[in-house]
Design an enzyme around this catalytic site. Structure first.
Site, PDB file in Angstrom:
ATOM      1  N   ARG A   1       0.800  -1.262  -0.003  1.00  0.00           N
ATOM      2  CA  ARG A   1       0.010  -0.028   0.167  1.00  0.00           C
ATOM      3  C   ARG A   1       0.861   1.096   0.254  1.00  0.00           C
ATOM      4  NH1 ARG A   1       1.793   3.521   4.469  1.00  0.00           N
ATOM      5  NH2 ARG A   1       1.332   2.388   6.150  1.00  0.00           N
TER       6      ARG A   1
ATOM      7  N   GLU B   1      -5.777   9.080   7.544  1.00  0.00           N
ATOM      8  CA  GLU B   1      -4.717   9.905   7.960  1.00  0.00           C
ATOM      9  C   GLU B   1      -4.126  10.803   6.637  1.00  0.00           C
ATOM     10  OE1 GLU B   1      -0.118   9.107   9.115  1.00  0.00           O
ATOM     11  OE2 GLU B   1      -1.528   8.299  10.526  1.00  0.00           O
TER      12      GLU B   1
ATOM     13  N   ARG C   1      -5.481   6.171   0.605  1.00  0.00           N
ATOM     14  CA  ARG C   1      -4.401   4.804   1.013  1.00  0.00           C
ATOM     15  C   ARG C   1      -4.708   4.035  -0.114  1.00  0.00           C
ATOM     16  NH1 ARG C   1      -2.550   3.743   6.754  1.00  0.00           N
ATOM     17  NH2 ARG C   1      -1.574   5.734   6.266  1.00  0.00           N
TER      18      ARG C   1
ATOM     19  N   CYS D   1       2.017  12.412   7.960  1.00  0.00           N
ATOM     20  CA  CYS D   1       3.159  12.173   9.038  1.00  0.00           C
ATOM     21  C   CYS D   1       4.326  11.778   8.298  1.00  0.00           C
ATOM     22  CB  CYS D   1       2.591  10.599   9.749  1.00  0.00           C
ATOM     23  SG  CYS D   1       3.787  10.524  10.925  1.00  0.00           S
TER      24      CYS D   1
ATOM     25  N   THR E   1       6.710  10.216   9.274  1.00  0.00           N
ATOM     26  CA  THR E   1       7.270   8.777   9.167  1.00  0.00           C
ATOM     27  C   THR E   1       6.977   8.352   7.946  1.00  0.00           C
ATOM     28  OG1 THR E   1       5.084   8.056  10.036  1.00  0.00           O
ATOM     29  CG2 THR E   1       6.797   8.577  11.677  1.00  0.00           C
TER      30      THR E   1
ATOM     31  N   ARG F   1       4.310   0.584   2.073  1.00  0.00           N
ATOM     32  CA  ARG F   1       4.335  -0.660   3.206  1.00  0.00           C
ATOM     33  C   ARG F   1       4.039  -1.695   2.444  1.00  0.00           C
ATOM     34  NH1 ARG F   1       1.648  -3.722   7.045  1.00  0.00           N
ATOM     35  NH2 ARG F   1       3.164  -4.258   8.714  1.00  0.00           N
TER      36      ARG F   1
ATOM     37  N   ARG G   1       4.355  -6.918  13.053  1.00  0.00           N
ATOM     38  CA  ARG G   1       2.923  -6.571  13.659  1.00  0.00           C
ATOM     39  C   ARG G   1       2.098  -7.887  13.889  1.00  0.00           C
ATOM     40  NH1 ARG G   1       0.775  -1.399  10.136  1.00  0.00           N
ATOM     41  NH2 ARG G   1       2.466   0.031  10.499  1.00  0.00           N
TER      42      ARG G   1
ATOM     43  N   GLU H   1      -1.016  -3.009  13.427  1.00  0.00           N
ATOM     44  CA  GLU H   1      -0.343  -2.530  14.580  1.00  0.00           C
ATOM     45  C   GLU H   1      -1.123  -2.547  15.822  1.00  0.00           C
ATOM     46  OE1 GLU H   1       2.914   1.177  15.010  1.00  0.00           O
ATOM     47  OE2 GLU H   1       1.025   1.599  13.790  1.00  0.00           O
TER      48      GLU H   1
END
Length: 372
Positions: free
Chosen positions: A126, A234, A238, A281, A283, A290, A321, A326
């Site tokens: 993704r 977020e 996505r 974010c 990160t 991912r 995970r 998560e």
């Protein structure tokens, strides 16, 4: 009107002392903040707000506009390099071409999991994406969210007409052509097709990302159920490809092609020349990618935890995970979810190769553990 940020700066100093691992506070420079214009001070305060209100946050900041990482580079670059463990200059390169990393691929370029001793496996890749034409989710108004969803519905309707995609859109916005009821929503959440209400996440709530729920939220699902796009999480989008199979190239190649199709239909993705694809974010900056698989490691999880698996995976650059994502538990049969940790200053092609190599090394350790 002159705005005083004394209380805001004082709280950051407190967070720096109480939570030294909060990267927003760790790298915050009062002198830099004070020399900004009033407009930029207001923008930076919003970026930092989540970390001020949630001192236990590891990152502590969320971008609000597509150009935030470039505008506030003197500050945010320190945060980014610290999190991503980049010692020198950040210069991200986007590259999906597996031919460019063929020296790391098996002969023939096929990332075949059966060659590693695995059978049919749950594979998922993704990316997070945002449209350049809109503010990022933390700064979006209700009107922005609804307009973005309308733009995406037009794009999805083109996909629905395409036999390669088909499918439908499920909207959480009330009273639209594609709106669903609460029962259908819960069914989709249970199947991991739809995301949960983000209001329970204090970090996202403080950042404004969870605001206006459920307006402008939804999910497109292809006819075969193997291509999904979340709208309004977020990040604005996505984009996910998943499949139960044995060849990683299949989900990787489909996602590459699908991202191009979505961008062609919906509009340009927010992108930074320095940091790659822009995400809320820091990160996820860079690839926003991912790539993961579910893998059984009963020997390494014999104690009922993923601790041993994590200890082995961390030096390999892999994250572990639970099977539900998560902060969820491992499977009763020892199944874990593994993925490469890096997002920035790594190419898309390198990520999928790193996953394959990591699986091979993890399985070697599992074989040793099984003999004990």
């Amino acid at each position: 009107m002159l705005v005083s940020y004394g209380d805001f700066i004082g709280k950051i100093k407190d967070v720096k002392k109480s939570n030294p691992n909060n990267l927003m506070a760790k790298h915050f420079d009062t002198a830099y903040f004070n020399q900004l214009s009033a407009e930029l001070q207001e923008r930076l305060e919003k970026i930092c707000r989540s970390g001020v209100e949630n001192p236990d946050s590891g990152m502590g900041c969320y971008a609000m506009q597509p150009d935030d990482y470039d505008v506030f580079q003197p500050y945010l670059d320190k945060v980014i390099r610290d999190y991503h463990k980049i010692a020198g200059e950040v210069q991200h390169v986007t590259n999906w071409d597996l031919e460019s990393v063929k020296d790391k691929l098996p002969e023939g370029g096929k990332l075949d999991l059966t060659k590693l001793g695995l059978g049919t496996t749950s594979m998922r890749v993704r990316v997070g994406r945002n449209l350049a034409a809109y503010p990022l989710p933390g700064a979006m108004t209700k009107e922005d969210r609804l307009n973005l969803e309308k733009d995406m519905v037009k794009a999805f309707e083109k996909l629905m007409e395409d036999p390669n995609y088909g499918g439908t859109y499920y909207s959480l916005t009330p009273d639209t052509k594609y709106s669903i009821n609460e029962a259908k929503y819960q069914e989709l959440v249970k199947k991991h097709i739809m995301f949960k209400d983000m209001a329970a996440d204090s970090y996202l709530a403080s950042a404004g990302i969870a605001a206006d729920w459920p307006y402008g939220r939804g999910a497109y699902v292809s006819g075969d159920g193997q291509f999904i796009v979340w709208v309004g999480e977020e990040d604005q989008l996505r984009i996910m490809c998943m499949k139960k199979g044995t060849v990683l190239n299949e989900v990787f190649d489909r996602l590459r092609d699908a991202c191009k199709v979505v961008e062609d239909h919906a509009g340009k993705f927010a992108h930074s020349d320095k940091y790659g694809y822009v995400t809320s974010c820091p990160t996820n900056l860079g690839t926003g990618m991912r790539a993961s698989i579910h893998i059984k490691v009963p020997g390494l999880t014999a104690d009922g935890t993923d601790k041993k698996a994590k200890d082995i995976c961390k030096p390999l650059g892999l994250s572990v995970r639970g099977v539900g994502g998560e902060h969820t538990p491992i499977g009763a049969d020892g199944t874990i979810d593994i993925s490469p940790s890096a997002r920035l200053c790594i190419q898309e092609a390198q990520i999928i190769c790193a996953l394959y190599q990591g699986i091979e090394l993890l399985l070697a350790e599992e074989a040793k553990a099984a003999k004990l």
